[in-house]
Write an enzyme that holds these catalytic residues in place. Structure first.
Site, PDB file in Angstrom:
ATOM      1  N   ARG A 161      64.519  28.412  19.322  1.00 16.11           N
ATOM      2  CA  ARG A 161      63.267  27.714  18.989  1.00 16.11           C
ATOM      3  C   ARG A 161      62.832  27.957  17.550  1.00 16.11           C
ATOM      4  O   ARG A 161      61.915  27.307  17.044  1.00 16.11           O
ATOM      5  CB  ARG A 161      62.151  28.108  19.980  1.00 16.11           C
ATOM      6  CG  ARG A 161      60.871  27.315  19.783  1.00 16.11           C
ATOM      7  CD  ARG A 161      59.851  27.541  20.884  1.00 16.11           C
ATOM      8  NE  ARG A 161      59.672  28.927  21.244  1.00 16.11           N
ATOM      9  CZ  ARG A 161      58.964  29.815  20.543  1.00 16.11           C
ATOM     10  NH1 ARG A 161      58.345  29.449  19.435  1.00 16.11           N
ATOM     11  NH2 ARG A 161      58.858  31.060  20.963  1.00 16.11           N
ATOM     12  N   TYR A 163      58.529   1.224  15.361  1.00 20.42           N
ATOM     13  CA  TYR A 163      59.098   1.522  16.683  1.00 20.42           C
ATOM     14  C   TYR A 163      57.949   1.759  17.691  1.00 20.42           C
ATOM     15  O   TYR A 163      56.981   2.468  17.369  1.00 20.42           O
ATOM     16  CB  TYR A 163      60.014   2.748  16.579  1.00 20.42           C
ATOM     17  CG  TYR A 163      60.346   3.358  17.907  1.00 20.42           C
ATOM     18  CD1 TYR A 163      60.995   2.612  18.886  1.00 20.42           C
ATOM     19  CD2 TYR A 163      59.983   4.664  18.209  1.00 20.42           C
ATOM     20  CE1 TYR A 163      61.280   3.161  20.128  1.00 20.42           C
ATOM     21  CE2 TYR A 163      60.276   5.221  19.439  1.00 20.42           C
ATOM     22  CZ  TYR A 163      60.919   4.458  20.395  1.00 20.42           C
ATOM     23  OH  TYR A 163      61.192   4.997  21.624  1.00 20.42           O
ATOM     24  N   ASP A 178      60.800   6.400   8.627  1.00 21.20           N
ATOM     25  CA  ASP A 178      61.750   6.426   9.742  1.00 21.20           C
ATOM     26  C   ASP A 178      62.991   5.680   9.251  1.00 21.20           C
ATOM     27  O   ASP A 178      62.958   4.462   9.063  1.00 21.20           O
ATOM     28  CB  ASP A 178      61.132   5.745  10.970  1.00 21.20           C
ATOM     29  CG  ASP A 178      62.028   5.852  12.201  1.00 21.20           C
ATOM     30  OD1 ASP A 178      63.265   5.929  12.021  1.00 21.20           O
ATOM     31  OD2 ASP A 178      61.495   5.841  13.325  1.00 21.20           O
ATOM     32  N   LYS A 224      70.579   7.867  17.738  1.00 20.53           N
ATOM     33  CA  LYS A 224      71.105   6.547  17.371  1.00 20.53           C
ATOM     34  C   LYS A 224      72.376   6.690  16.516  1.00 20.53           C
ATOM     35  O   LYS A 224      73.367   7.184  17.010  1.00 20.53           O
ATOM     36  CB  LYS A 224      69.987   5.749  16.689  1.00 20.53           C
ATOM     37  CG  LYS A 224      68.677   5.734  17.498  1.00 20.53           C
ATOM     38  CD  LYS A 224      68.846   5.057  18.818  1.00 20.53           C
ATOM     39  CE  LYS A 224      67.754   5.161  19.846  1.00 20.53           C
ATOM     40  NZ  LYS A 224      66.603   5.946  19.740  1.00 20.53           N
TER      41      LYS A 224
HETATM   42  N1  PLP Z   1      62.630   5.638  15.649  1.00 18.83           N
HETATM   43  C1  PLP Z   1      63.270   4.504  15.983  1.00 18.83           C
HETATM   44  C2  PLP Z   1      63.415   3.430  14.944  1.00 18.83           C
HETATM   45  C3  PLP Z   1      63.771   4.318  17.273  1.00 18.83           C
HETATM   46  O1  PLP Z   1      64.387   3.170  17.572  1.00 18.83           O
HETATM   47  C4  PLP Z   1      63.579   5.349  18.227  1.00 18.83           C
HETATM   48  C5  PLP Z   1      64.068   5.192  19.603  1.00 18.83           C
HETATM   49  O2  PLP Z   1      64.478   4.133  20.020  1.00 18.83           O
HETATM   50  C6  PLP Z   1      62.909   6.516  17.850  1.00 18.83           C
HETATM   51  C7  PLP Z   1      62.462   6.634  16.551  1.00 18.83           C
HETATM   52  C8  PLP Z   1      62.679   7.630  18.830  1.00 18.83           C
HETATM   53  O3  PLP Z   1      63.843   8.335  19.030  1.00 18.83           O
HETATM   54  P1  PLP Z   1      64.172   9.194  20.365  1.00 18.83           P
HETATM   55  O4  PLP Z   1      64.301   8.215  21.483  1.00 18.83           O
HETATM   56  O5  PLP Z   1      65.422   9.899  20.003  1.00 18.83           O
HETATM   57  O6  PLP Z   1      63.021  10.105  20.565  1.00 18.83           O
END
Ligand code: PLP
Length: 390
Positions: free
Chosen positions: A48, A102, A174, A199
């Protein structure tokens, strides 16, 4: 630590390995220990605390990929995003967030900020002026996402980073949709680069992880609050993520190529009324994407004509999987209205331009003609006959 100057595929393959001093194996050994000595050691290690041998090594690979001094990895993309936001925001602060975002990040803002005394604004559009007009005296963070999920809008990274610097505000991005292969926002002055490593970094639809890359000073600040929130990643998954990253450059370049091919092909189909892909010259921000991206990515979205039932079309696919998540080596499609953006109200979705028949397409590494053939046969099932020209 200085950012590594090696080529992308060399970084993917070699940087941030744990050296196997004992047996000289070619790949990193995995340290599963959650208990380490505390006497006579330089570092007190604990999962952690984000500093097991495998975690530390992977942090170096991610920092190197994003051209930053330091990085941290987390148990999910949302852990990376939420821990980073909470490291820089206090009660009484304000954050400006991009409107096209997102769905999970949007949901975090609307359900969590208020109870911590943090106020937030969403922009009207995604130009630098849209961000500037929402700034307040107490704005501490500007948060962008480009290309955005699911409409592939493109934000001017450099313009937003400069605006934030001028006003002494932390800028966050992001970078999930682009991946470090296609876009390195730190090169344009962005402070905090975030990823859902579930991803493109993972790339095989089999792990859940997150990452943040930034200066050593900013990572220290994120670390200090993250050890309290506790969103660390297990060493088993850290090891899998390191292994997956070795092929990220190759995978993502193949996905870029396929996505460009498919976006161009879909644009010529009568059954398709709109294609959203930054690599298309018809995309309103194609020139901006060209300036700030090394490749246009493996994600695109499209709308079938109104008389076609998008759900029936998705059900008729045989090769492409109608499934959640994105960026795996296999092609997948989904309806954002029913999945990634289902937690938003229909009104908020409409404001972002997300229609009920919008299909998000995560293009895999299969042969492009096989992907096209699958789309053609699914269209035939819903009553649209197209001939595939090779
Ligand atoms: N950012 C984007 C652009 C995403 O598409 C996603 C999930 O689909 C996330 C963040 C969140 O990621 P996680 O599902 O790994 O928490």
């Amino acid at each position: 630590m200085k950012p590594t100057k090696k080529g992308l595929n060399t970084i993917c393959t070699h940087v941030g390995e744990v050296k196997d001093e004992q047996f000289k194996g070619a790949v990193s050994p995995i340290y599963m220990s959650s208990s380490y000595a505390y006497e006579d050691v330089d570092v007190k290690r604990y999962p952690r605390y984000f500093n097991t041998p495998n975690q530390e090594a992977l942090n170096k690979k991610i920092a190197s990929l994003e051209h930053t001094e330091a990085a941290m990895i987390f148990g999910s993309g949302m852990a990376a995003i939420s821990h980073s936001l909470m490291a820089f925001l206090n009660a009484g602060d304000h954050i400006v967030m991009q409107q096209t975002l997102y769905g999970g990040t949007y949901n975090f803002a609307v359900t969590q900020f208020e109870k911590y005394g943090i106020s937030y604004s969403f922009t009207e559009g995604w130009s630098a002026e849209d961000f500037e007009s929402e700034l307040k005296e107490n704005t501490k963070v500007i948060y962008i996402e480009t290309p955005s999920n699911p409409l592939l809008t493109i934000t001017d990274i450099e313009a937003v980073a400069q605006l934030a610097k001028k006003r002494g505000i932390i800028s966050m991005i992001d970078n999930t949709f682009a991946s470090p292969v296609n876009q390195n926002p730190a090169d344009f002055g962005i402070d905090i680069v975030l990823h859902s490593a579930t991803k493109y970094m993972g790339g095989h639809s089999d792990i859940c992880a997150g990452a943040v890359a930034a200066t050593a000073e900013h990572i220290k600040k994120i670390w200090e609050s993250s050890i309290c929130f506790g969103g660390s990643l297990s060493d088993q998954t850290v090891w899998l993520l390191e292994r997956s990253l070795k092929t990220m450059g190759l995978r993502v370049k193949a996905q870029n190529e396929n996505a460009q091919n498919l976006a161009e092909w879909l644009s010529t189909q009568e059954a398709v009324q709109q294609v959203y892909y930054p690599g298309l010259e018809t995309h309103p921000d194609h020139e901006l994407a060209k300036k700030q991206m090394h490749g246009y990515g493996g994600m695109l979205s499209f709308e079938l004509t109104d008389e076609i039932d998008a759900t029936a079309f998705l059900k008729a696919l045989k090769l492409i999987k109608p499934s959640m998540s994105l960026a795996g080596v296999e092609s997948t499609m989904l309806l954002p209205t029913k999945t990634s953006h289902s937690l938003m109200t229909p009104e908020d979705r409409a404001k972002q331009g997300i229609k009920d028949n919008l299909i998000r397409f995560s293009v895999g590494i299969e042969d492009a003609d096989d992907i096209k053939e699958d789309i053609v046969q699914a269209l035939a099932v819903v009553g649209v006959n197209t001939v595939l020209a090779y």
